[in-house]
Design an enzyme around this catalytic site. Structure first.
Site, mmCIF file in Angstrom:
data_model
loop_
_atom_site.group_PDB
_atom_site.id
_atom_site.type_symbol
_atom_site.label_atom_id
_atom_site.label_comp_id
_atom_site.label_asym_id
_atom_site.label_seq_id
_atom_site.Cartn_x
_atom_site.Cartn_y
_atom_site.Cartn_z
ATOM 1 C CG HIS A 66 -0.414 0.184 2.536
ATOM 2 N ND1 HIS A 66 -0.146 1.431 3.057
ATOM 3 C CD2 HIS A 66 -0.098 -0.693 3.509
ATOM 4 C CE1 HIS A 66 0.306 1.292 4.299
ATOM 5 N NE2 HIS A 66 0.358 0.014 4.598
ATOM 6 C CG ASP A 179 2.608 1.150 7.854
ATOM 7 O OD1 ASP A 179 2.295 0.624 6.790
ATOM 8 O OD2 ASP A 179 1.855 1.190 8.846
ATOM 9 C CD GLU A 213 -3.131 -1.113 5.288
ATOM 10 O OE1 GLU A 213 -3.260 -2.071 6.048
ATOM 11 O OE2 GLU A 213 -2.753 0.003 5.689
ATOM 12 C CD GLU A 214 -2.045 2.927 7.248
ATOM 13 O OE1 GLU A 214 -2.676 2.483 8.225
ATOM 14 O OE2 GLU A 214 -0.848 2.709 7.055
ATOM 15 C CG ASP A 236 1.571 -3.239 5.620
ATOM 16 O OD1 ASP A 236 2.374 -2.309 5.860
ATOM 17 O OD2 ASP A 236 0.328 -3.083 5.656
HETATM 18 ZN ZN LIG Z 1 0.895 -0.756 6.511
#
Ligand SMILES: [Zn+2]
Length: 272
Positions: A66, A179, A213-214, A236
């Site tokens: 992501h 991330d 994604e978050e 991830d």
């Molecule tokens: Zn992530």
């Protein structure tokens, strides 16, 4: 890591890409992967895919990361011009104090500093001794009134922490949004290295840098239905458990393996 790989990693990590507003980050990823992929595919959500096609009859493997990052969002502007925020994705309010931040809007970027009542002035009535919640965090953008603030920012504008990128030593970096920009780097590098040995490649490979994604994995879901791969390998980050205060008996053993992840993926794609 050669200079062009390093430059790509640094650009990925220093380009803000808050969830729901990922276009700048995706642009960096697309500009890199289009140099060695057969086809670039984008969708209405803003996700981007880069394809290596070896044959119609071959299976297709999707590798994914992501591209969005957590941050904050402008929720309220006070009469004095302080910008109150809420979280965007899974942000942690307890680490949001005293940070330089960037508010993003259609006209560009506005710098600010996150504030919270100083510990010297805290009492039981204003949250003294407690970790701040999001309603306690505000951004000072250097103005004195709501009217001045509204000339610079709007309710709903996304906010990210100031960009940073630094090597702590030869192997370890510190940066905002690892991330999951590091996953975006890994899948791009896997695709690039496969493109150099495509005669050995047993499968079609599609690398996907997906949005949102978050807030629910929406970008990956849309791309997966569209591209319909046979297998997906998803990258991830997770929590390292070799840091103080974590019981490995409870959480398992997770060590830092980030830079080692490009090479192990590649042989798998030659034999599937
Ligand atoms: Zn992530």
């Amino acid at each position: 890591m050669n200079p062009s790989e390093l430059q790509f990693l640094e650009r990925l990590l220093t380009t803000p890409s808050p969830t729901g507003y990922e276009s700048e980050g995706v642009k960096v990823w697309k500009q890199y992967t289009e140099q060695f992929s057969d086809e670039i595919i984008t969708d209405a959500y803003g996700s981007c895919a880069a394809r290596l096609q070896v044959g119609e009859e071959n299976s297709t493997v999707l590798i994914e990361a992501h591209c969005d990052e957590i941050g904050m969002v402008v929720q309220h502007i006070s009469e004095q011009g302080f910008v109150y925020v809420n979280k965007l994705g899974g942000s942690d309010s307890t680490i949001a104090r005293a940070k330089k931040v960037i508010i993003h809007n259609r006209n560009g970027q506005v710098s600010g500093v996150t504030g919270n009542t100083a510990i010297h002035l805290q009492t039981n009535k204003n949250g003294g001794g407690k970790e701040p919640s999001w309603k306690d965090i505000y951004v000072d953008i250097g103005v004195s009134s709501r009217e001045e603030a509204l000339e610079l920012v709007q309710i709903g504008d996304p906010i990210t922490y100031e960009a940073s990128f630094e090597f702590l030593n030869d192997d370890i970096i510190t940066a905002r949004a690892l991330d999951n920009r590091i996953g975006g780097f890994i899948i791009a590098e896997v695709l690039r290295k496969l493109s150099l040995e495509r005669d050995r490649l047993a499968v079609n490979v599609i690398a996907v840098n997906s949005v949102q994604e978050e807030v629910g994995g929406f970008g990956a879901r849309m791309m997966t239905y569209r591209l319909d791969p046979d297998i997906a390998l998803v990258t991830d980050v997770t929590h390292a458990t070799d840091t103080p205060g974590i019981d490995q008996k409870e959480h398992g053993t997770v060590l830092d393996l980030v830079f080692n992840m490009v090479e192990p993926i590649i042989p798998v794609l030659f034999v599937i």
